[in-house]
Design a protein around this motif. Sequence first.
Motif, PDB file in Angstrom:
ATOM      1  N   UNK A 375       0.822  -1.202   0.000  1.00  0.00           N
ATOM      2  CA  UNK A 375       0.000   0.000   0.000  1.00  0.00           C
ATOM      3  C   UNK A 375       0.862   1.259   0.000  1.00  0.00           C
ATOM      4  N   UNK A 376       0.246   2.363  -0.362  1.00  0.00           N
ATOM      5  CA  UNK A 376       0.942   3.643  -0.352  1.00  0.00           C
ATOM      6  C   UNK A 376       1.349   4.014   1.073  1.00  0.00           C
ATOM      7  N   UNK A 377       0.505   3.672   2.037  1.00  0.00           N
ATOM      8  CA  UNK A 377       0.827   3.952   3.432  1.00  0.00           C
ATOM      9  C   UNK A 377       2.080   3.197   3.861  1.00  0.00           C
ATOM     10  N   UNK A 378       2.219   1.932   3.430  1.00  0.00           N
ATOM     11  CA  UNK A 378       3.406   1.144   3.761  1.00  0.00           C
ATOM     12  C   UNK A 378       4.653   1.733   3.115  1.00  0.00           C
ATOM     13  N   UNK A 379       4.509   2.228   1.893  1.00  0.00           N
ATOM     14  CA  UNK A 379       5.644   2.860   1.213  1.00  0.00           C
ATOM     15  C   UNK A 379       6.051   4.137   1.941  1.00  0.00           C
ATOM     16  N   UNK A 380       5.080   4.895   2.399  1.00  0.00           N
ATOM     17  CA  UNK A 380       5.383   6.132   3.109  1.00  0.00           C
ATOM     18  C   UNK A 380       6.109   5.842   4.421  1.00  0.00           C
ATOM     19  N   UNK A 383       9.657   4.979   3.591  1.00  0.00           N
ATOM     20  CA  UNK A 383      10.408   6.190   3.239  1.00  0.00           C
ATOM     21  C   UNK A 383      10.741   6.985   4.496  1.00  0.00           C
ATOM     22  N   UNK A 384       9.785   7.079   5.407  1.00  0.00           N
ATOM     23  CA  UNK A 384      10.012   7.806   6.659  1.00  0.00           C
ATOM     24  C   UNK A 384      11.138   7.141   7.452  1.00  0.00           C
ATOM     25  N   UNK A 385      11.164   5.817   7.445  1.00  0.00           N
ATOM     26  CA  UNK A 385      12.225   5.095   8.158  1.00  0.00           C
ATOM     27  C   UNK A 385      13.588   5.428   7.559  1.00  0.00           C
ATOM     28  N   UNK A 386      13.632   5.562   6.236  1.00  0.00           N
ATOM     29  CA  UNK A 386      14.880   5.952   5.577  1.00  0.00           C
ATOM     30  C   UNK A 386      15.306   7.350   6.015  1.00  0.00           C
ATOM     31  N   UNK A 387      14.358   8.256   6.064  1.00  0.00           N
ATOM     32  CA  UNK A 387      14.661   9.632   6.452  1.00  0.00           C
ATOM     33  C   UNK A 387      15.190   9.688   7.881  1.00  0.00           C
ATOM     34  N   UNK A 388      14.645   8.821   8.749  1.00  0.00           N
ATOM     35  CA  UNK A 388      15.070   8.797  10.141  1.00  0.00           C
ATOM     36  C   UNK A 388      16.530   8.350  10.282  1.00  0.00           C
ATOM     37  N   UNK A 394      17.325  14.922   4.866  1.00  0.00           N
ATOM     38  CA  UNK A 394      15.990  14.536   4.396  1.00  0.00           C
ATOM     39  C   UNK A 394      15.736  14.961   2.941  1.00  0.00           C
ATOM     40  N   UNK A 395      16.142  16.168   2.599  1.00  0.00           N
ATOM     41  CA  UNK A 395      15.884  16.665   1.245  1.00  0.00           C
ATOM     42  C   UNK A 395      16.625  15.816   0.208  1.00  0.00           C
ATOM     43  N   UNK A 396      17.901  15.498   0.498  1.00  0.00           N
ATOM     44  CA  UNK A 396      18.670  14.688  -0.442  1.00  0.00           C
ATOM     45  C   UNK A 396      18.059  13.302  -0.616  1.00  0.00           C
ATOM     46  N   UNK A 408      12.338   3.615  -5.734  1.00  0.00           N
ATOM     47  CA  UNK A 408      11.115   3.272  -5.006  1.00  0.00           C
ATOM     48  C   UNK A 408      10.954   1.758  -4.896  1.00  0.00           C
ATOM     49  N   UNK A 409      11.407   1.051  -5.931  1.00  0.00           N
ATOM     50  CA  UNK A 409      11.303  -0.413  -5.908  1.00  0.00           C
ATOM     51  C   UNK A 409      12.151  -1.006  -4.793  1.00  0.00           C
ATOM     52  N   UNK A 410      13.254  -0.336  -4.444  1.00  0.00           N
ATOM     53  CA  UNK A 410      14.108  -0.843  -3.373  1.00  0.00           C
ATOM     54  C   UNK A 410      13.416  -0.735  -2.017  1.00  0.00           C
ATOM     55  N   UNK A 411      12.454   0.194  -1.899  1.00  0.00           N
ATOM     56  CA  UNK A 411      11.648   0.277  -0.681  1.00  0.00           C
ATOM     57  C   UNK A 411      10.530  -0.762  -0.709  1.00  0.00           C
ATOM     58  N   UNK A 412       9.962  -0.945  -1.883  1.00  0.00           N
ATOM     59  CA  UNK A 412       8.809  -1.833  -2.013  1.00  0.00           C
ATOM     60  C   UNK A 412       9.192  -3.304  -1.856  1.00  0.00           C
ATOM     61  N   UNK A 413      10.338  -3.697  -2.412  1.00  0.00           N
ATOM     62  CA  UNK A 413      10.707  -5.116  -2.477  1.00  0.00           C
ATOM     63  C   UNK A 413      10.722  -5.811  -1.122  1.00  0.00           C
ATOM     64  N   UNK A 414      11.415  -5.279  -0.105  1.00  0.00           N
ATOM     65  CA  UNK A 414      11.417  -6.002   1.186  1.00  0.00           C
ATOM     66  C   UNK A 414      10.046  -6.053   1.842  1.00  0.00           C
TER      67      UNK A 414
END
Length: 495
Positions: A375-380, A383-388, A394-396, A408-414
């Motif tokens: 889901x989009x919520x799971x992707x968000x 992404x938030x975990x990456x930013x943390x 954060x901007x980069x 984005x696929x690297x976030x989705x795959x796991x």
Amino acid sequence: MQVIETLAEGLKREIKVVIPAKDMEQRMNERLADAKDKVRINGFRPGKVPVAHLKKVYGKSIMADVVNEIVRDQPAAILSDRGEKSATQPNITMTEDEAEADKILNAQADFEFTLSYEVLPAIEIQPTSGIKVTREVVEVSEEEVNEQILKIAESARAYEAKDGAAENGDRVTMNYLGKVDGVAFDGGAAEDADLVIGSGRFIPGFEDQLVGVKAGDEKVITVTFPADYPAANLAGKDATFDITVKEVAAPAAQELNDELASKLGIESLDKLKEIVRGQIESQYGSVTRQKVKRQILDQLDELYKFETPATLVDAEFENIWRQINTDLAQSGKTFADEDTTEEEAREEYRKLAERRVRLGLVLSEIGEKGGVEVTEEEMQRALYAQLQQFPGQQKEILDFFRNTPGAAASLRAPIFEEKVVDKLLTEIDVTDKKVSKDELLADDEDGEVKTEKKKAAPKKKAAKAESSEAAAEGEDAPAKKKAPAKKKAAEGDAE
């Protein structure tokens, strides 16, 4: 347009595409007709520019756009018509002869290009009813919870000054001045520095020599900096530290009560125990899940045997091999030090890469056929975990995921993979087995995955990792930062 298959060996495909010159010219003329009412050319009224003149001025440019659109859009359409999926982006080749290219742009020659790719193999989903796994479960005891609380409480432990000699576990407050060859060095001095004997915070040998000192004592401590100490000017050097003991304090007794919980910022001991128990259970649960996942993947590996796309295996192998060589370089080891050779290691990791690709394709097919979605919520959240993980960047990080193809696929795959595992767990035979903590962690103590053990994977020296962290955070010279508690590699990167 002609689509001619010129190669079909295993998963490899090569397709020759031919678009006749007359068809290319027709596409160009349609663009010219559309542009006729839009372009403005000196000497001609709007909409009255002859097509022949437009062709002379803009023909090649428009034809180049036509060529680019064909190359961009047709490969996907061709694969769709053939009912195939490419393992990677198809490789497109076309003429490099300038004269031939010029004829194509002038609609005087057919436009030809070749698609080269590997197809994803057809995977027939096998029944999962025969898959059986044992889920090891650890019951967290009250004693373990209490022990963990006391460890956490060390940061809030009180110390009481004493007159006697310093013992292991006592806190020594001191001034010190470090010297190499009799010369003081930067970062080697401090006043009113606190050090708990036995904490392992300072370089080896320093703390042991504090045993027996009393308030008011002056002493010279002799140590040798580790060979891998991050400060090159100190690494491997003998040094002395002139110390003046200001105070020796013994640790106050720790009692498990609401007062201790309050010191740790928790309203009550019961609440503190609840939190700590949950953390321990979560840690054990992560290990349990990875071991269950490993069992599932091992059995899927036996169920599915098919040719894997070489391009995907090559890419996976290169990722693994790059990491292995980085680890070896950082540890200062060679393949011989790991009881193997480069050739043997390459063969082993090639098999590992093939296994990972095959299992990845299997899980993808199971998930797709089973309606698993991210889901989009799971992707968000991902992404938030990456930013943390990268405060201040954060901007980069956002720009990277927005602008990098495949990021984005690297976030989705796991996420997708874990959801497929969840789905399988509802279909297979799972037997719970109560085990001790030691039994649960037995296969994971070396931080490697049992089914994918890496012969040449070096184990980094803790001292090196710790001293590197200390240097990065600007600690005093003799200080050695404790490595933060981390889960073993096997817990977070099973496959």
